[in-house]
Design an enzyme around this catalytic site. Structure first.
Site, PDB file in Angstrom:
ATOM      1  N   ASN A  50       0.885  -1.011  -0.117  1.00 33.38           N
ATOM      2  CA  ASN A  50       0.150  -0.133  -0.004  1.00 33.38           C
ATOM      3  C   ASN A  50       1.013   1.318   0.232  1.00 33.38           C
ATOM      4  OD1 ASN A  50      -1.772   2.002   0.324  1.00 33.38           O
ATOM      5  ND2 ASN A  50      -2.251   1.352   2.607  1.00 33.38           N
ATOM      6  N   LYS A  86       0.018   4.296  -0.241  1.00 35.54           N
ATOM      7  CA  LYS A  86      -0.495   5.644   0.483  1.00 35.54           C
ATOM      8  C   LYS A  86      -0.395   6.685  -0.604  1.00 35.54           C
ATOM      9  CE  LYS A  86       0.175   3.199   4.503  1.00 35.54           C
ATOM     10  NZ  LYS A  86       0.279   3.309   6.138  1.00 35.54           N
ATOM     11  N   HIS A 126      -9.037   0.930   5.089  1.00 30.17           N
ATOM     12  CA  HIS A 126      -7.838   0.959   5.853  1.00 30.17           C
ATOM     13  C   HIS A 126      -8.006   1.994   6.918  1.00 30.17           C
ATOM     14  CE1 HIS A 126      -3.652   2.449   6.548  1.00 30.17           C
ATOM     15  NE2 HIS A 126      -3.169   1.241   5.873  1.00 30.17           N
ATOM     16  N   GLU A 174      -6.386   4.404   7.952  1.00 27.26           N
ATOM     17  CA  GLU A 174      -6.386   5.592   7.928  1.00 27.26           C
ATOM     18  C   GLU A 174      -7.503   6.452   7.259  1.00 27.26           C
ATOM     19  OE1 GLU A 174      -2.315   5.317   5.416  1.00 27.26           O
ATOM     20  OE2 GLU A 174      -1.722   4.876   7.568  1.00 27.26           O
ATOM     21  N   GLU A 180      -4.950  -5.517  10.631  1.00 27.62           N
ATOM     22  CA  GLU A 180      -3.995  -4.372  10.928  1.00 27.62           C
ATOM     23  C   GLU A 180      -4.364  -3.613  12.137  1.00 27.62           C
ATOM     24  OE1 GLU A 180      -2.027  -3.116   7.122  1.00 27.62           O
ATOM     25  OE2 GLU A 180      -4.040  -1.905   7.260  1.00 27.62           O
ATOM     26  N   GLY A 182       2.664   1.597  10.852  1.00 27.95           N
ATOM     27  CA  GLY A 182       3.703   2.884  10.626  1.00 27.95           C
ATOM     28  C   GLY A 182       4.432   3.241  11.969  1.00 27.95           C
ATOM     29  N   SER A 186       3.841  -2.697  10.235  1.00 31.74           N
ATOM     30  CA  SER A 186       5.404  -2.712  10.353  1.00 31.74           C
ATOM     31  C   SER A 186       6.082  -3.993   9.812  1.00 31.74           C
ATOM     32  CB  SER A 186       5.737  -2.170  11.674  1.00 31.74           C
ATOM     33  OG  SER A 186       5.200  -0.923  11.846  1.00 31.74           O
TER      34      SER A 186
END
Ligand code: PEP
Length: 249
Positions: free
Chosen positions: A9, A11, A94, A96, A166, A172, A212
């Site tokens: 991904n 992003k 996702h 985010e 996730e 991240g 990660s």
């Protein structure tokens, strides 16, 4: 038999030219593997990615889409627009999109239905926040996200679903769920699907881990029986790292 999948991904990273370079590097380094390999560039770069990857084993996929067919939704992209440039898979949910852009379980459920109605394959992301894990509420949160996002689907729809667990605290951050934590949650997810539908559907759905994943930890995480691959953020922006992760599967 469920597929092994490694998806990157990207992003909001990589300009047009930077993406061309990265795709060239990925193509040069792609190993011989039975795993499916996917990369998700930004919308504006997707048509070029599709052209560059036309005869590649790497599949270009989208990071998001809107649930409406078309209309007054400034800045959004529809399923038909993705299909029109050859895209067959879309990431939905996702963290985010959930936390920064306010996408709720209800909105995501509509997106999933809209994508599946067009025969798009969906990589559905979900996972708990750090507070949920600290308060031992992570299984409830994950069960709730699954129920609201996906458990309205007919059994047949599951052939076009890939799951990506996730944990938000691992995305991240450099902090990874331990292989045991990942396996425990993936087994829980598979059981929840088996209880709601049946064991065949649960056995056939690929469940990716994201958070990660790096070349150094990928093999151990992927060695767990219910972990069928990874959704990779930061490490997918570097061809050597991403392909090392692909090799680890
Ligand atoms: C992600 O954003 O889906 C992700 C897993 O990111 P990272 O690998 O950078 O934690």
């Amino acid at each position: 038999m469920r597929s092994k999948i490694v998806a990157g991904n990207w992003k909001m990273n990589k300009t047009y030219h930077e993406m061309e370079i990265l795709l060239g590097e990925l193509e040069a380094k792609v190993p011989d593997t039975e795993a499916e390999i996917m990369v998700a560039p930004s919308f504006v770069n997707l048509p070029r990615a599709f052209m560059m990857l036309e005869s590649s084993v790497i599949e270009p996929i989208a990071q998001n889409m809107h649930f409406a067919e078309s209309g007054a939704y400034t800045g959004e992209v529809s399923a038909d627009m993705l299909l029109g440039i050859g895209i067959e898979t879309v990431i939905l949910g996702h963290s985010e999109r959930r936390s920064i852009f306010g996408e709720t379980d209800d909105v995501l459920a509509k997106k999933v239905v809209a994508a599946l109605a067009k025969n798009l394959r969906v990589v559905f992301c979900f996972g708990e926040e750090l507070e949920d894990r600290k308060s031992d509420n992570h299984f409830n949160i994950v069960a709730d996200q699954l129920t609201k996002g996906l458990f309205n689907l007919e059994a047949d729809a599951w052939k076009n679903i890939v799951l990506a667990y996730e944990p938000v605290w691992a995305i991240g951050t450099g902090e990874t769920a331990s292989p045991e934590q990942a396996q425990e949650m993936h087994a829980f997810i598979r059981k929840a699907i088996s209880d709601k539908y049946d064991a065949t559907i649960a056995d056939n759905v690929s469940i990716l881990y994201g958070g990660s994943v790096k070349p150094a930890n990928a093999a151990e995480i992927f060695s767990k029986p219910d972990v069928d691959g990874g959704l990779i953020g930061g490490a997918s922006l570097n061809a050597d790292d991403f392909m090392a992760i692909v090799k680890a599967i």
